[in-house]
Design a protein around this motif. Structure first.
Motif, PDB file in Angstrom:
ATOM      1  N   ARG A  25      -4.040   3.646   9.276  1.00 50.51           N
ATOM      2  CA  ARG A  25      -5.084   2.812   9.401  1.00 50.51           C
ATOM      3  C   ARG A  25      -4.195   1.432   9.953  1.00 50.51           C
ATOM      4  O   ARG A  25      -4.564  -0.060   9.025  1.00 50.51           O
ATOM      5  CB  ARG A  25      -5.457   2.890   8.086  1.00 50.51           C
ATOM      6  CG  ARG A  25      -6.377   3.278   7.721  1.00 50.51           C
ATOM      7  CD  ARG A  25      -6.512   3.645   6.022  1.00 50.51           C
ATOM      8  NE  ARG A  25      -7.311   2.647   5.397  1.00 50.51           N
ATOM      9  CZ  ARG A  25      -8.637   2.417   6.083  1.00 50.51           C
ATOM     10  NH1 ARG A  25      -9.648   3.851   6.365  1.00 50.51           N
ATOM     11  NH2 ARG A  25      -9.608   1.511   5.210  1.00 50.51           N
ATOM     12  N   PHE A  27      -1.525  -0.298   8.116  1.00 53.43           N
ATOM     13  CA  PHE A  27      -1.251  -1.345   7.326  1.00 53.43           C
ATOM     14  C   PHE A  27      -0.601  -1.955   7.553  1.00 53.43           C
ATOM     15  O   PHE A  27       0.646  -1.767   8.042  1.00 53.43           O
ATOM     16  CB  PHE A  27      -1.071  -0.678   6.108  1.00 53.43           C
ATOM     17  CG  PHE A  27      -1.074  -1.115   4.893  1.00 53.43           C
ATOM     18  CD1 PHE A  27      -2.100  -1.690   3.772  1.00 53.43           C
ATOM     19  CD2 PHE A  27       0.414  -1.612   4.423  1.00 53.43           C
ATOM     20  CE1 PHE A  27      -2.470  -2.699   2.948  1.00 53.43           C
ATOM     21  CE2 PHE A  27      -0.031  -2.688   3.248  1.00 53.43           C
ATOM     22  CZ  PHE A  27      -0.961  -3.212   2.484  1.00 53.43           C
ATOM     23  N   GLN A 328      -6.863   1.956   0.313  1.00 52.26           N
ATOM     24  CA  GLN A 328      -8.333   0.976   1.187  1.00 52.26           C
ATOM     25  C   GLN A 328      -8.044   0.351  -0.198  1.00 52.26           C
ATOM     26  O   GLN A 328      -8.257  -1.542   0.029  1.00 52.26           O
ATOM     27  CB  GLN A 328     -10.193   1.522   0.497  1.00 52.26           C
ATOM     28  CG  GLN A 328      -9.986   2.716   1.441  1.00 52.26           C
ATOM     29  CD  GLN A 328     -11.022   3.056   1.514  1.00 52.26           C
ATOM     30  OE1 GLN A 328     -11.154   4.127   0.594  1.00 52.26           O
ATOM     31  NE2 GLN A 328     -12.223   3.170   2.561  1.00 52.26           N
ATOM     32  N   GLU A 331      -5.196  -2.589   1.097  1.00 56.80           N
ATOM     33  CA  GLU A 331      -6.005  -3.458   2.382  1.00 56.80           C
ATOM     34  C   GLU A 331      -6.892  -4.319   1.656  1.00 56.80           C
ATOM     35  O   GLU A 331      -6.621  -5.602   2.115  1.00 56.80           O
ATOM     36  CB  GLU A 331      -7.178  -3.058   3.236  1.00 56.80           C
ATOM     37  CG  GLU A 331      -5.383  -1.714   3.913  1.00 56.80           C
ATOM     38  CD  GLU A 331      -6.675  -0.545   3.997  1.00 56.80           C
ATOM     39  OE1 GLU A 331      -6.533   0.424   5.092  1.00 56.80           O
ATOM     40  OE2 GLU A 331      -8.418  -0.103   3.809  1.00 56.80           O
ATOM     41  N   ARG A 335      -5.341  -7.947   1.813  1.00 56.19           N
ATOM     42  CA  ARG A 335      -6.557  -9.351   2.936  1.00 56.19           C
ATOM     43  C   ARG A 335      -7.013 -10.745   2.077  1.00 56.19           C
ATOM     44  O   ARG A 335      -6.949 -11.855   2.631  1.00 56.19           O
ATOM     45  CB  ARG A 335      -7.757  -8.848   3.299  1.00 56.19           C
ATOM     46  CG  ARG A 335      -8.842  -8.918   4.118  1.00 56.19           C
ATOM     47  CD  ARG A 335      -9.773  -8.843   4.387  1.00 56.19           C
ATOM     48  NE  ARG A 335     -10.750  -8.471   3.205  1.00 56.19           N
ATOM     49  CZ  ARG A 335     -11.293  -7.528   2.432  1.00 56.19           C
ATOM     50  NH1 ARG A 335     -11.499  -6.394   3.374  1.00 56.19           N
ATOM     51  NH2 ARG A 335     -11.913  -7.009   1.956  1.00 56.19           N
TER      52      ARG A 335
END
Length: 340
Positions: A25, A27, A328, A331, A335
């Motif tokens: 993903r 990251f 997730q 993330e 963010r």
């Protein structure tokens, strides 16, 4: 500039999957550290297709240099090191049971209750649910939002990987022993698991339920709604990877299979495979290994209650049940809450 990340328990099933998921993903990490104890120290683990990390000693590690630490180790190691990491200003994301029901620690499935992440500052710790709770919460949330779930009766069929690498080895060695007519021994699981199923996950409570069954009820209350009641029977099955569940849901509002399918199809994190009358119309654990979604099949009316549906659910317990869910969370944390 990106973040600094540590994976505690990097040589274990979930730790390796976290490293794979971080890389897949992309990251935003400038530095990724693999941590372990005892014999794991000095071993190498893969991070993506072209990077290898050497496992460092958890006991001597300085967490003040780390922004986010994923803990994928047994509770005794979490108890010994998670608070030390959090005190150093590192946000702990724990994939085990230590903090799941702690009222001061958010329990999060990003598609279900991402807003809960905001409470991480209270303890600098975030908990991920058990794989079965992740799987069930993703299915119950859209049904609850539209029809108000009152009760769920759940039978889970959980892979041995949920018990760790030793349980996977035990399934393999018992299976081999049976084929060559050797004695079958057990040391990890309470009964023989090869060619068998075991209606016990974790220890028993005074009322006859297991800790896993009690915890599933408690986690769903924390994740979705404290008014939902869950009656669970949790079973260990001779499958290496992939948890399945048979779920019967009772709602306050009128519900049918078609309406339930409509709600489930629009939900993030779910994949619907539901074709009646054919073996191609449902999915099994062996087919979901390495897949991200929770898969829903065999949605049908439950005629035993006034407003009810039943369905079959399957997910990779190491992937969405643990590693992906944790990544997730990281993330969203990076963010919306952390500064690079």
């Amino acid at each position: 500039m990106g973040y600094t990340v540590a994976v505690v328990g990097a040589t274990g099933n979930v730790g390796r999957e976290i490293l794979n998921t971080l890389a897949e993903r992309t990251f935003p990490a400038d530095r990724v550290v693999a941590l372990g104890t005892d014999r794991a120290v000095g071993h190498e683990v893969s991070y993506g297709d072209d990077r290898v990390l050497r496992v460092e000693d958890l006991g001597r590690f300085d967490f003040s240099t780390i922004d986010i630490a994923f803990f994928a180790v047994e509770p005794r190691l979490v108890a010994a090191h998670a608070a030390r990491a959090a005190t150093a200003g590192c946000v702990v994301i724990d994939t085990g049971p230590s903090f799941r029901l702690d009222p001061e620690v958010p329990l999060v499935v990003p598609e279900v209750n991402p807003q809960a992440i905001a409470a991480y500052k209270q303890r600098y710790t975030i908990a991920t649910p058990s794989p079965t709770a992740v799987q069930l919460a993703l299915a119950l949330k859209p049904l609850h939002d539209r029809f108000t779930v009152r009760r769920a009766v759940v039978s889970t069929y959980q892979a041995v990987s949920g018990e760790g690498k030793e349980a996977m080895d035990e399934l393999f060695t018992q299976t081999r022993a049976i084929f060559v007519n050797d004695p079958v021994s057990k040391s990890v699981l309470p009964k023989q698991i090869a060619f068998n199923v075991i209606p016990q996950i974790d220890g028993f409570l005074d009322d006859g339920a297991t800790n896993a069954e009690w915890a599933l009820n408690a986690e769903i209350k924390k994740l979705v709604d404290p008014k939902i009641k869950v009656a669970a029977t949790c079973v260990r099955v001779p499958v290496f990877i992939g948890d399945a569940a048979s779920v019967h849901v009772e709602t306050d509002q009128e519900i049918g299979a078609d309406e339930a399918l409509e709600a489930l199809r629009g939900a993030a994190g779910l994949s619907i495979l539901d074709k009646r009358g054919t073996a191609d119309g449902y999915i099994t654990p062996v087919e979901v290994a390495g897949e991200n979604p929770v898969f829903i099949s065999r949605v049908r009316d439950d005629s035993t209650v006034e407003n009810g549906v039943a369905f079959w659910s399957v997910a990779d317990n190491l992937r969405k049940g643990a590693a992906l869910n944790a990544v997730q969370i990281a993330e969203i944390l990076a963010r919306d809450y952390l500064e690079e």
